[in-house]
Design a protein around this motif. Structure first.
Motif, PDB file in Angstrom:
ATOM      1  N   PRO A  56       0.838  -1.198   0.000  1.00 37.81           N
ATOM      2  CA  PRO A  56       0.000   0.000   0.000  1.00 37.81           C
ATOM      3  C   PRO A  56       0.874   1.249   0.000  1.00 37.81           C
ATOM      4  O   PRO A  56       1.948   1.271   0.592  1.00 37.81           O
ATOM      5  CB  PRO A  56      -0.816  -0.111   1.290  1.00 37.81           C
ATOM      6  N   SER A  57       0.420   2.279  -0.673  1.00 38.05           N
ATOM      7  CA  SER A  57       1.214   3.494  -0.782  1.00 38.05           C
ATOM      8  C   SER A  57       1.075   4.392   0.441  1.00 38.05           C
ATOM      9  O   SER A  57       1.806   5.351   0.587  1.00 38.05           O
ATOM     10  CB  SER A  57       0.826   4.273  -2.037  1.00 38.05           C
ATOM     11  N   ALA A  59      -1.598   5.141   4.272  1.00 40.12           N
ATOM     12  CA  ALA A  59      -2.690   4.722   5.155  1.00 40.12           C
ATOM     13  C   ALA A  59      -3.992   4.608   4.365  1.00 40.12           C
ATOM     14  O   ALA A  59      -4.252   5.400   3.466  1.00 40.12           O
ATOM     15  CB  ALA A  59      -2.850   5.740   6.271  1.00 40.12           C
ATOM     16  N   ASP A  60      -4.799   3.606   4.717  1.00 40.08           N
ATOM     17  CA  ASP A  60      -6.096   3.485   4.058  1.00 40.08           C
ATOM     18  C   ASP A  60      -7.102   4.429   4.719  1.00 40.08           C
ATOM     19  O   ASP A  60      -6.825   5.045   5.751  1.00 40.08           O
ATOM     20  CB  ASP A  60      -6.589   2.045   4.047  1.00 40.08           C
ATOM     21  N   ASP A  61      -8.275   4.569   4.123  1.00 39.35           N
ATOM     22  CA  ASP A  61      -9.276   5.509   4.620  1.00 39.35           C
ATOM     23  C   ASP A  61      -9.679   5.231   6.062  1.00 39.35           C
ATOM     24  O   ASP A  61      -9.855   6.162   6.856  1.00 39.35           O
ATOM     25  CB  ASP A  61     -10.520   5.497   3.727  1.00 39.35           C
ATOM     26  N   ASP A  62      -9.825   3.960   6.412  1.00 39.61           N
ATOM     27  CA  ASP A  62     -10.217   3.606   7.780  1.00 39.61           C
ATOM     28  C   ASP A  62      -9.175   4.064   8.793  1.00 39.61           C
ATOM     29  O   ASP A  62      -9.513   4.568   9.863  1.00 39.61           O
ATOM     30  CB  ASP A  62     -10.442   2.098   7.913  1.00 39.61           C
ATOM     31  N   GLU A  63      -7.914   3.891   8.454  1.00 42.93           N
ATOM     32  CA  GLU A  63      -6.852   4.314   9.367  1.00 42.93           C
ATOM     33  C   GLU A  63      -6.831   5.831   9.505  1.00 42.93           C
ATOM     34  O   GLU A  63      -6.660   6.360  10.602  1.00 42.93           O
ATOM     35  CB  GLU A  63      -5.491   3.802   8.903  1.00 42.93           C
ATOM     36  N   VAL A  64      -7.011   6.539   8.407  1.00 44.86           N
ATOM     37  CA  VAL A  64      -7.038   8.003   8.460  1.00 44.86           C
ATOM     38  C   VAL A  64      -8.181   8.477   9.355  1.00 44.86           C
ATOM     39  O   VAL A  64      -7.993   9.343  10.222  1.00 44.86           O
ATOM     40  CB  VAL A  64      -7.164   8.607   7.039  1.00 44.86           C
TER      41      VAL A  64
END
Length: 93
Positions: A56-57, A59-64
């Motif tokens: 993954p490049s 953080a994903d949306d959930d982590e943000v």
């Protein structure tokens, strides 16, 4: 684990009888790869790395969202970029 022997490079030499056939095939490939020349190993390594999914490049949306909620709730305190660099010992020269 009787029947399990490691070589100097850590590869298994003889699989235990309880090992599934997929692992036996993997060990066969490892033993064959150990016999390759450096150039062949480099080529095999490049092929295998190319076959891996891209990491993954960021953080994903959930982590943000989770981190924003932590900051908004006061559970964590934000710091400046400069303070972060100081804390991790990466202050630019």
């Amino acid at each position: 684990m009787t029947g399990l022997h490691s070589s100097e490079n850590g590869l298994l030499q003889r699989p235990p009888t309880w090992l599934k056939s997929g692992m036996v095939r993997l060990m066969d490939v490892q033993m064959q790869a150990a016999e390759l020349s450096i150039e062949e190993k480099e080529s095999l390594l490049a092929f295998l790395i190319h076959e891996l999914p891209s990491p993954p490049s960021g953080a994903d949306d959930d982590e943000v969202l989770r981190r924003e909620e932590e900051m908004d709730s006061g559970a964590v305190a934000s710091i400046s970029h400069e303070e972060f660099l100081d804390r991790v010992g990466r202050r630019p020269a």
